[in-house]
Write a protein that holds these residues in place. Structure first.
Motif, short mmCIF file in Angstrom:
data_model
loop_
_atom_site.label_atom_id
_atom_site.label_comp_id
_atom_site.label_asym_id
_atom_site.label_seq_id
_atom_site.Cartn_x
_atom_site.Cartn_y
_atom_site.Cartn_z
N UNK A 1 -2.16 -29.30 -99.41
CA UNK A 1 -1.84 -30.38 -98.18
C UNK A 1 -2.84 -29.94 -97.04
N UNK A 2 -2.41 -28.64 -96.71
CA UNK A 2 -3.40 -27.95 -95.64
C UNK A 2 -4.61 -27.95 -95.91
N UNK A 3 -5.14 -27.69 -97.12
CA UNK A 3 -6.81 -27.78 -97.29
C UNK A 3 -7.03 -29.15 -97.04
N UNK A 4 -6.46 -30.12 -97.56
CA UNK A 4 -6.88 -31.55 -97.27
C UNK A 4 -6.99 -31.90 -95.85
N UNK A 5 -6.24 -31.27 -94.87
CA UNK A 5 -6.60 -31.63 -93.55
C UNK A 5 -7.22 -30.33 -92.95
N UNK A 6 -7.94 -29.73 -93.36
CA UNK A 6 -8.68 -28.45 -92.57
C UNK A 6 -7.79 -27.56 -91.90
N UNK A 7 -6.62 -27.31 -92.35
CA UNK A 7 -5.77 -26.38 -91.77
C UNK A 7 -5.51 -25.20 -92.66
N UNK A 8 -5.87 -24.08 -91.92
CA UNK A 8 -5.90 -22.85 -92.77
C UNK A 8 -4.51 -22.41 -93.51
N UNK A 9 -4.25 -22.20 -94.81
CA UNK A 9 -3.07 -22.10 -95.32
C UNK A 9 -2.62 -20.55 -95.67
N UNK A 10 -1.75 -20.14 -94.82
CA UNK A 10 -1.24 -18.48 -95.07
C UNK A 10 0.13 -18.71 -95.75
N UNK A 11 0.32 -17.77 -96.27
CA UNK A 11 1.46 -17.67 -97.24
C UNK A 11 2.18 -16.06 -96.89
N UNK A 12 3.59 -16.34 -96.48
CA UNK A 12 4.24 -15.17 -96.22
C UNK A 12 5.09 -15.03 -97.31
N UNK A 13 4.71 -13.66 -97.93
CA UNK A 13 5.12 -13.34 -99.37
C UNK A 13 6.56 -12.65 -98.99
N UNK A 14 7.40 -12.21 -100.03
CA UNK A 14 8.63 -11.61 -99.84
C UNK A 14 8.51 -10.18 -99.81
N UNK A 15 7.74 -9.52 -100.57
CA UNK A 15 7.47 -8.17 -100.75
C UNK A 15 6.19 -7.73 -101.25
N UNK B 1 4.98 -30.67 -98.33
CA UNK B 1 3.69 -31.03 -98.09
C UNK B 1 3.19 -32.00 -97.23
N UNK B 2 4.04 -33.14 -97.01
CA UNK B 2 3.87 -34.25 -96.07
C UNK B 2 3.77 -33.80 -94.81
N UNK B 3 4.92 -32.85 -94.52
CA UNK B 3 4.77 -32.36 -93.12
C UNK B 3 3.63 -31.35 -92.72
N UNK B 4 3.40 -30.75 -93.70
CA UNK B 4 2.25 -29.58 -93.64
C UNK B 4 0.90 -30.66 -93.36
N UNK B 5 0.80 -31.57 -94.10
CA UNK B 5 -0.42 -32.44 -93.80
C UNK B 5 -0.33 -32.99 -92.23
N UNK B 6 0.87 -33.22 -91.79
CA UNK B 6 0.80 -33.73 -90.47
C UNK B 6 0.69 -32.90 -89.53
N UNK B 7 0.97 -31.49 -89.63
CA UNK B 7 0.46 -30.47 -88.87
C UNK B 7 -1.02 -30.56 -88.61
N UNK B 8 -1.76 -30.99 -89.83
CA UNK B 8 -3.33 -30.91 -89.67
C UNK B 8 -3.83 -31.84 -88.66
N UNK B 9 -2.80 -32.72 -88.24
CA UNK B 9 -3.49 -33.69 -87.23
C UNK B 9 -3.08 -33.34 -85.72
N UNK B 10 -2.63 -32.11 -85.65
CA UNK B 10 -2.16 -31.82 -84.24
C UNK B 10 -3.12 -30.64 -83.34
N UNK B 11 -4.10 -30.16 -84.21
CA UNK B 11 -4.94 -29.30 -83.36
C UNK B 11 -4.45 -27.71 -83.77
N UNK B 12 -3.54 -27.68 -84.63
CA UNK B 12 -3.14 -26.18 -85.01
C UNK B 12 -4.31 -25.62 -85.85
N UNK B 13 -4.50 -24.53 -85.81
CA UNK B 13 -5.48 -23.72 -86.46
C UNK B 13 -5.16 -23.47 -87.92
#
Ligand code: 3PY
Ligand code: MG
Length: 257
Positions: free
Chosen positions: A59-73, A25-37
């Motif tokens: 973590x993604x929500x906390x930095x306004x990064x839209x969280x998507x999940x790839x599920x398995x099936x 989650x710390x890495x995901x938070x950092x992604x929110x500071x990069x300009x990614x959508x």
């Protein structure tokens, strides 16, 4: 609009995301500071349990990064847990049949599109977000709008039915997995084969004809730029182990000179 990624796409903006398949989650938070959508939390290939996924969504929500999940099936458990933890989109791998598409929509969307199992879960902050406090009809409509359903086109069987897939109400777009698609077509990793590019263009056209967004995974920045220039709505570039390794290699190279 509850889903910022959907809002940007409806305005015609091209978006950029990435996969997280090994980080936390710390890495995901950092992604929110990069300009990614957006970020795609990869539970198909990543070693994540439900609590890991929920922490990364937070973590993604906390930095306004839209969280998507790839599920398995396409199973009740996979779809329900990601949706209830607050995923704002489901990336669904290895689709082969229309039956799977209809089952996916049935499990992921509330009435009138499907029959998603009801709970006021993390996606609406356990019922504490204002939009979830109205009528049940409003709750179902907004939940349906919030959760993007994005099947992956990455099998020859899905390619064969792509125009029909795109016509299904509740399918919000397509996510192309070029690696698995090339494997399934019998040309593994041979992205320069004309038949492969024809397949990509067929999928893109099916999305455009249906007025729905086309996402594609790209392995590097050059490929990402080329796909955006072709009219893709979104590119999901890279995976965390590769991006981190390349960045640190470059750091070491610059220090050593
Ligand atoms: C593929 O290329 O197969 C993918 O699923 C990329 O995410
Ligand atoms: Mg794949």
């Amino acid at each position: 609009m509850l889903n910022k990624l959907r809002e940007k796409m409806e305005k015609g903006e091209q978006t950029i995301g990435t996969f997280v398949s090994a980080s936390n989650e710390a890495f995901v938070e950092c992604l929110g500071y990069t300009g990614l959508d957006y970020v795609i939390i990869d539970t198909e290939h990543g070693p994540y349990d439900t609590m890991d996924m929920m922490s990364m969504i937070r973590a993604a929500e906390s930095v306004d990064l839209t969280p998507l999940v790839r599920i398995a099936d396409v199973t009740h458990k996979e779809i329900q847990r990601a949706a209830d933890c607050g995923a704002q989109g489901l990336i669904v791998p290895c689709i082969r049949t229309m039956e799977e598409i209809h089952k996916l929509v049935d499990l992921a969307k509330y009435s009138p599109l499907g029959n998603r199992g009801f709970i006021k879960g993390r996606g609406c902050h356990f019922g504490n977000q204002a939009w979830a406090a109205g009528s049940m009809e409003q709750f179902m409509e907004m939940s349906n709008e919030k959760l993007l359903v994005l099947p992956q086109c990455e099998t020859a069987e899905c390619l064969d039915i792509i125009e029909d897939v795109m016509k299904v109400d509740g399918v919000d777009g397509i996510f192309i997995g070029p690696f698995d698609l090339s494997f399934s077509m019998g040309i593994p990793g041979r992205f320069d084969e004309p038949v492969f590019e024809e397949a990509i263009q067929r999928i893109l056209k099916a999305c455009q004809d249906a007025g729905k967004p086309a996402f594609i995974f790209t392995p590097n920045e050059e490929a990402a730029r080329a796909r955006l220039a072709q009219g893709f709505d979104s590119v999901t570039n890279g995976l965390d182990p590769g991006v981190i390794t390349a960045a640190y290699k470059e750091m070491v190279r610059k220090i050593r000179g």
